[in-house]
Design a protein around this motif. Sequence first.
Motif, PDB file in Angstrom:
ATOM      1  N   HIS A   1       0.807  -1.223   0.000  1.00 32.51           N
ATOM      2  CA  HIS A   1       0.000   0.000   0.000  1.00 32.51           C
ATOM      3  C   HIS A   1       0.839   1.271   0.000  1.00 32.51           C
ATOM      4  CE1 HIS A   1      -3.410  -2.579   0.936  1.00 32.51           C
ATOM      5  NE2 HIS A   1      -4.197  -1.550   0.720  1.00 32.51           N
ATOM      6  N   GLN A   2       2.164   1.115  -0.119  1.00 31.35           N
ATOM      7  CA  GLN A   2       3.077   2.246   0.022  1.00 31.35           C
ATOM      8  C   GLN A   2       2.624   3.496  -0.729  1.00 31.35           C
ATOM      9  OE1 GLN A   2       5.182   2.626   2.135  1.00 31.35           O
ATOM     10  NE2 GLN A   2       5.995   4.564   1.399  1.00 31.35           N
ATOM     11  N   LEU A   3       2.110   3.309  -1.958  1.00 28.70           N
ATOM     12  CA  LEU A   3       1.743   4.473  -2.767  1.00 28.70           C
ATOM     13  C   LEU A   3       0.595   5.265  -2.169  1.00 28.70           C
ATOM     14  CD1 LEU A   3       1.981   3.103  -6.378  1.00 28.70           C
ATOM     15  CD2 LEU A   3       3.296   4.932  -5.360  1.00 28.70           C
ATOM     16  N   ARG A   4      -0.180   4.624  -1.288  1.00 26.88           N
ATOM     17  CA  ARG A   4      -1.330   5.331  -0.738  1.00 26.88           C
ATOM     18  C   ARG A   4      -0.977   6.048   0.556  1.00 26.88           C
ATOM     19  NH1 ARG A   4      -6.647   1.529  -1.302  1.00 26.88           N
ATOM     20  NH2 ARG A   4      -5.866   0.105  -2.879  1.00 26.88           N
ATOM     21  N   ALA A   5       0.288   5.960   0.965  1.00 29.70           N
ATOM     22  CA  ALA A   5       0.681   6.563   2.243  1.00 29.70           C
ATOM     23  C   ALA A   5       0.621   8.080   2.155  1.00 29.70           C
ATOM     24  CB  ALA A   5       2.089   6.110   2.619  1.00 29.70           C
ATOM     25  N   LYS A   6      -0.008   8.683   3.151  1.00 26.16           N
ATOM     26  CA  LYS A   6      -0.042  10.155   3.211  1.00 26.16           C
ATOM     27  C   LYS A   6       1.089  10.651   4.098  1.00 26.16           C
ATOM     28  CE  LYS A   6      -4.841  11.126   2.133  1.00 26.16           C
ATOM     29  NZ  LYS A   6      -5.800  10.144   2.679  1.00 26.16           N
ATOM     30  N   ALA A   7       1.450   9.857   5.109  1.00 24.05           N
ATOM     31  CA  ALA A   7       2.509  10.266   6.033  1.00 24.05           C
ATOM     32  C   ALA A   7       3.870  10.072   5.372  1.00 24.05           C
ATOM     33  CB  ALA A   7       2.431   9.448   7.311  1.00 24.05           C
ATOM     34  N   SER A   8       4.857  10.831   5.841  1.00 20.48           N
ATOM     35  CA  SER A   8       6.215  10.690   5.325  1.00 20.48           C
ATOM     36  C   SER A   8       6.909   9.542   6.049  1.00 20.48           C
ATOM     37  CB  SER A   8       6.995  11.977   5.559  1.00 20.48           C
ATOM     38  OG  SER A   8       7.130  12.172   6.948  1.00 20.48           O
ATOM     39  N   LEU A   9       8.086   9.168   5.561  1.00 17.75           N
ATOM     40  CA  LEU A   9       8.850   8.114   6.236  1.00 17.75           C
ATOM     41  C   LEU A   9       9.160   8.523   7.674  1.00 17.75           C
ATOM     42  CD1 LEU A   9      11.397   6.764   3.604  1.00 17.75           C
ATOM     43  CD2 LEU A   9       9.310   5.705   4.441  1.00 17.75           C
ATOM     44  N   LEU A  10       9.499   9.809   7.857  1.00 16.48           N
ATOM     45  CA  LEU A  10       9.787  10.296   9.206  1.00 16.48           C
ATOM     46  C   LEU A  10       8.533  10.163  10.076  1.00 16.48           C
ATOM     47  CD1 LEU A  10      12.100  11.603  10.823  1.00 16.48           C
ATOM     48  CD2 LEU A  10      11.017  13.808  10.384  1.00 16.48           C
ATOM     49  N   GLY A  11       7.386  10.459   9.485  1.00 16.74           N
ATOM     50  CA  GLY A  11       6.121  10.306  10.205  1.00 16.74           C
ATOM     51  C   GLY A  11       5.914   8.877  10.662  1.00 16.74           C
TER      52      GLY A  11
ATOM     53  N   ILE B   1      -1.713 -10.584  -7.765  1.00 17.62           N
ATOM     54  CA  ILE B   1      -2.726  -9.603  -8.176  1.00 17.62           C
ATOM     55  C   ILE B   1      -3.148  -8.757  -6.980  1.00 17.62           C
ATOM     56  CG2 ILE B   1      -5.089  -9.372  -9.040  1.00 17.62           C
ATOM     57  CD1 ILE B   1      -4.426 -11.826 -10.844  1.00 17.62           C
ATOM     58  N   ALA B   2      -3.229  -9.385  -5.803  1.00 18.14           N
ATOM     59  CA  ALA B   2      -3.583  -8.635  -4.588  1.00 18.14           C
ATOM     60  C   ALA B   2      -2.547  -7.548  -4.319  1.00 18.14           C
ATOM     61  CB  ALA B   2      -3.676  -9.580  -3.392  1.00 18.14           C
ATOM     62  N   ILE B   3      -1.269  -7.881  -4.498  1.00 18.80           N
ATOM     63  CA  ILE B   3      -0.206  -6.886  -4.290  1.00 18.80           C
ATOM     64  C   ILE B   3      -0.374  -5.740  -5.279  1.00 18.80           C
ATOM     65  CG2 ILE B   3       2.295  -6.520  -4.513  1.00 18.80           C
ATOM     66  CD1 ILE B   3       2.661  -9.385  -3.443  1.00 18.80           C
ATOM     67  N   GLY B   4      -0.699  -6.098  -6.536  1.00 22.00           N
ATOM     68  CA  GLY B   4      -0.931  -5.068  -7.544  1.00 22.00           C
ATOM     69  C   GLY B   4      -2.113  -4.179  -7.183  1.00 22.00           C
ATOM     70  N   LEU B   5      -3.183  -4.796  -6.719  1.00 19.03           N
ATOM     71  CA  LEU B   5      -4.393  -4.032  -6.386  1.00 19.03           C
ATOM     72  C   LEU B   5      -4.147  -3.069  -5.228  1.00 19.03           C
ATOM     73  CD1 LEU B   5      -7.422  -6.492  -6.584  1.00 19.03           C
ATOM     74  CD2 LEU B   5      -6.871  -4.583  -8.080  1.00 19.03           C
ATOM     75  N   ALA B   6      -3.278  -3.473  -4.310  1.00 18.55           N
ATOM     76  CA  ALA B   6      -3.024  -2.643  -3.133  1.00 18.55           C
ATOM     77  C   ALA B   6      -2.466  -1.279  -3.515  1.00 18.55           C
ATOM     78  CB  ALA B   6      -2.054  -3.351  -2.190  1.00 18.55           C
ATOM     79  N   THR B   7      -1.835  -1.191  -4.684  1.00 13.82           N
ATOM     80  CA  THR B   7      -1.274   0.097  -5.101  1.00 13.82           C
ATOM     81  C   THR B   7      -2.347   1.008  -5.671  1.00 13.82           C
ATOM     82  OG1 THR B   7      -0.838  -0.675  -7.326  1.00 13.82           O
ATOM     83  CG2 THR B   7       0.907  -1.033  -5.718  1.00 13.82           C
ATOM     84  N   ASN B   8      -3.571   0.505  -5.764  1.00 10.39           N
ATOM     85  CA  ASN B   8      -4.688   1.274  -6.309  1.00 10.39           C
ATOM     86  C   ASN B   8      -4.405   1.740  -7.729  1.00 10.39           C
ATOM     87  OD1 ASN B   8      -7.214   2.281  -6.163  1.00 10.39           O
ATOM     88  ND2 ASN B   8      -6.642   4.193  -5.129  1.00 10.39           N
ATOM     89  N   PRO B   9      -4.125   0.811  -8.634  1.00 10.91           N
ATOM     90  CA  PRO B   9      -3.733   1.204  -9.978  1.00 10.91           C
ATOM     91  C   PRO B   9      -4.935   1.632 -10.830  1.00 10.91           C
ATOM     92  CG  PRO B   9      -3.864  -1.165  -9.842  1.00 10.91           C
ATOM     93  CD  PRO B   9      -4.190  -0.644  -8.476  1.00 10.91           C
ATOM     94  N   THR B  10      -4.661   2.368 -11.888  1.00 13.90           N
ATOM     95  CA  THR B  10      -5.686   2.644 -12.896  1.00 13.90           C
ATOM     96  C   THR B  10      -5.592   1.569 -13.978  1.00 13.90           C
ATOM     97  OG1 THR B  10      -5.239   4.951 -12.476  1.00 13.90           O
ATOM     98  CG2 THR B  10      -6.634   4.457 -14.353  1.00 13.90           C
ATOM     99  N   VAL B  11      -4.361   1.272 -14.373  1.00 17.80           N
ATOM    100  CA  VAL B  11      -4.131   0.219 -15.356  1.00 17.80           C
ATOM    101  C   VAL B  11      -3.323  -0.885 -14.679  1.00 17.80           C
ATOM    102  CG1 VAL B  11      -3.087  -0.375 -17.564  1.00 17.80           C
ATOM    103  CG2 VAL B  11      -4.077   1.891 -17.231  1.00 17.80           C
TER     104      VAL B  11
END
Lengths: 259, 320
Positions: free
Chosen positions: A104-114, A163-173
């Motif tokens: 889900h890394q791409l959906r993270a709003k917080a920074s690494l420091l956060g 596919i689950a890992i792919g979906l977690a990134t919330n892709p468009t394509v």
Amino acid sequence: MAQILEVKGLTKRFGGLIAVNDVSFGVNEREILSVIGPNGAGKSTLFKLISSFLKPTSGEVTFKGERISNQAPHIAARKGVVRTFQETTIFRNMSVRDNVIVAHQLRAKASLLGFFLGSAEARRDEARFAGSADEILSFLGLDAIGGELARNLPHGHLRALGIAIGLATNPTVLLLDEPFAGMNHDETMKAVAMVRKLRERGLTVLLVEHDMPAVMKISDRIVVLNFGEKIAEGTPSEIQNNQRVIEAYLGVEDEAIGL
Amino acid sequence: MTKKIIGLLLFLIAVFVVAPWLIAATGRTDLYYVFTSVALLSIASAGVWLTFYIGRINIGQGAYALMGGYVSAILVMYYGWSFWWTLPVAGIFCAVASILIGVPILRLRGVYFAMVTLILTEVMRLLALAVPITNGAKGITSIPLPGPISLFGLALAPDFATLENPRIAFYYLSVVLMTVCFALMYRLVHSRIGHICLSLQQNEELASSIGVNIAALRVMAYAISSFLGGLAGAVFIGATQSIYPSSFTVTDSVNFMLNCFLGGLGYVFGPMLGTLVLYLGWNLLFSMEKYQLLIYSTAMIVLMLVLPNGLLSLGAKRKG
């Protein structure tokens, strides 16, 4: 339907070998488009070029008008074009659920420091990721095995986990790399239904595949490659009747291409 | 949760109460130096452990320990800096250097990366021999002891030179630093950053496909690793009051790596335990004279065969 992904004059040379030669096509929003072709036709190379795992010799790939080729893979993923791998590419020593959560890394709003300091934003992210991971696991029928170590899964589940890992990134394509390879008839039918469900989620699916009957059944449109060049593009029935495609597959029994 | 707190308390009591008491009771004040070394070497090993955690075999920590040591020694001796200020500067200097070195070499994997880092230690030694400011093979000696330090009027440490036995002060300084470093490391590994590092270790391609900037993350982990190496080296040089090009050699680099292996690559506290066991083990075998290395290496080989996941995997197995 609006065109969302465009491949323009894409060429890839490896030394003297031209793996992909001036290939152009477009992918419409919420379409299932398959790229097929005999072995060595350049399908895998094309796939890597679109996901930026390889840099093209010339030509480009654009997503919603922005160039995504010739960049690092994580840039293409950030823009919404995410690939899956064949089954062995998973985080082997993590649980199935952790595989999906970390993706889900791409959906993270917080920074690494956060995340390091455990800020409120980071804690909200963690909670969101856990909820979303559970939703994805149940969507793909993996919820019962969320606690298993990924390396212990049987083949069918591994593909679904990819596919689950792919979906977690919330892709468009979502680019699927041979999603039906090595499956028997029943498993393929299940996987076909699953790809259709991906489209119902609002995804555009581009897949590279060998399994002709499955491709004919599932695709809205098909692009056929042979020796690195695009030789045909069209609906499954157009492709089945295309003389150049039949010639390319000469020697292959008719039923192998679904006739 | 309570288990963790009990573990932490036991650790603090052992380090800050039991160990000094035992030393006082037995009169073996020389052990202060031993435990100071263990604490500092375990900090450097923790850095190596972090590079293992992102999937890189690092046999170059000696280079950064040496670099950090020289930065501290030069600043204290030639520029009149306070020892205390040289500590963060040495760490940051090493981190910046490691970014410059890491950007090109972190693309390498497996044995190729390991080889380059191994050479790095030797390069640093030769560099220390060659550049004028390090004073060549004669090294920098008679480095003054740390002066007093206070923060916002609160005295943190006295002038070490006025102490009856500065080794005791260095012991406390080192174990405090070790505790802080491992606490931060624990937090790092158990936060999301740790999970992303783990994803990198297990499959870099997949990690980049889910949007992780793998190149940046690798450099970040390597910089933290080198910061710890430089910091440990700087304090070590402060404690021994001298530095030579041979203060940290390839052998030390290999030992930092072995400490991680021995303790366990899957456990944050692995390098700490590994350093303790290896350092004490080596010293205990001293009485074996010419057989010391033979027994030591045989024991290492056996341990690696029997416990490939390190000493800490013993506890984990019992739990599971």
